[in-house]
Design an enzyme around this catalytic site. Structure first.
Site, PDB file in Angstrom:
ATOM      1  N   SER A   1       0.831  -1.199   0.000  1.00 21.58           N
ATOM      2  CA  SER A   1       0.000   0.000   0.000  1.00 21.58           C
ATOM      3  C   SER A   1       0.874   1.262   0.000  1.00 21.58           C
ATOM      4  CB  SER A   1      -0.961  -0.072   1.192  1.00 21.58           C
ATOM      5  OG  SER A   1      -2.032   0.827   1.042  1.00 21.58           O
TER       6      SER A   1
ATOM      7  N   ASP B   1      -9.110  -6.009  -4.462  1.00 17.10           N
ATOM      8  CA  ASP B   1      -8.775  -4.861  -3.612  1.00 17.10           C
ATOM      9  C   ASP B   1      -9.775  -3.733  -3.883  1.00 17.10           C
ATOM     10  OD1 ASP B   1      -7.616  -2.709  -2.284  1.00 17.10           O
ATOM     11  OD2 ASP B   1      -5.577  -3.233  -2.883  1.00 17.10           O
TER      12      ASP B   1
ATOM     13  N   HIS C   1      -7.403  -6.016  -0.022  1.00 17.76           N
ATOM     14  CA  HIS C   1      -6.246  -5.142   0.146  1.00 17.76           C
ATOM     15  C   HIS C   1      -5.205  -5.727   1.106  1.00 17.76           C
ATOM     16  CE1 HIS C   1      -4.062  -1.400  -0.153  1.00 17.76           C
ATOM     17  NE2 HIS C   1      -4.087  -1.215   1.153  1.00 17.76           N
TER      18      HIS C   1
END
Length: 257
Positions: A82, A207, A235
């Site tokens: 991320s 995601d 995610h």
């Protein structure tokens, strides 16, 4: 380094900490690899407060210090999740000779044409404010603080992850920042630094936080060497599909010697 034993350095995303790798780390270690999962500034059990972290470099300090201690003849595999994609990019820029490959795990992946903040700005342009659900934003000196709300956790980040891991995430989350203001003032990453290190991307098809089409846009925009896909992962692949993530990392590790 030989086929086998690699040193993986795992870098978490915003509001998270080293704890989020608890399923992946023992899998990599059982396969004989060395694993360092670290807490960035004001994350996990790091005692700093995000209010006192003023720049993205300061936020990345634990990672940069670690790489400074790696002996000249050794190389690590960096894995950034991320927002952690930007932390590993900064490390690749500063220590290109110490990195075997940078792995962007459904992560923000900068290019060498624009400011480091570009992929975050583009993301914000295409993400309506309603998509942040109950995430809280508040201005603080030269940055904006961010804290994911419980509904954002359950609906956008952990929607395919177990309720136990969702509970863990909500209870361990800490205030973070995207540091867009600071990153927009930094010069772009260089071809000789960041651009010289092999880069791989692991796509997560389900995601909802960094949607598939945006992951694909970043892959094209950054001209990546390798792209792998984990079908059915949200995610948080390290929590919802740790074995598939291990398999993808193993595949990448065997390719780069």
């Amino acid at each position: 380094m030989g086929l086998e034993k690699k040193h993986f350095v795992l870098v978490h995303g915003a509001c998270h900490g080293a704890w989020c790798w608890y399923k992946l780390k023992p899998r990599l270690e059982s396969a004989g690899h060395k694993v360092t999962a670290l807490d960035l500034a004001a994350s996990g059990i790091n005692l700093q407060k995000m209010e006192d972290v003023h720049t993205f470099s300061q936020y990345s300090e634990a990672l940069l210090q670690l790489l400074a201690t790696i002996p000249p003849n050794e190389k690590v595999i960096l894995v950034g999740h991320s927002l952690g994609g930007l932390n590993i990019a900064l490390a690749m820029e500063q220590f290109p000779e110490k990195i075997l490959v940078g792995v962007f795990l459904t992560a923000f992946t900068p290019d060498i044409e624009h400011q480091p903040s570009y992929v975050l700005e583009k993301y914000n342009e295409r993400t309506p404010s309603a998509a942040w659900i109950d995430t809280e934003f508040s201005p603080c000196a030269n940055k904006t603080l961010m804290f994911f709300g419980p509904k954002f956790f359950s609906d956008k980040l952990y929607q395919l992850t177990s309720i136990e891991d969702l509970e863990l995430g909500k209870s361990l989350a800490r205030v973070s920042s995207l540091f867009i203001e600071d990153l927009s003032k930094q010069k772009q990453f260089s071809k000789e630094g960041y651009g010289s290190v092999p880069r791989a991307f692991i796509l997560c098809t389900e995601d909802l936080a960094i949607p598939l089409e945006y992951q694909q846009w970043m892959i094209q925009n950054s001209a990546l060497n390798d792209v792998l896909e984990i079908k059915g992962a949200d995610h948080m692949p390290m929590l919802c599909m740790p074995q598939e993530l291990f398999d993808s990392l193993h595949q990448i590790a065997t390719k780069y010697e």
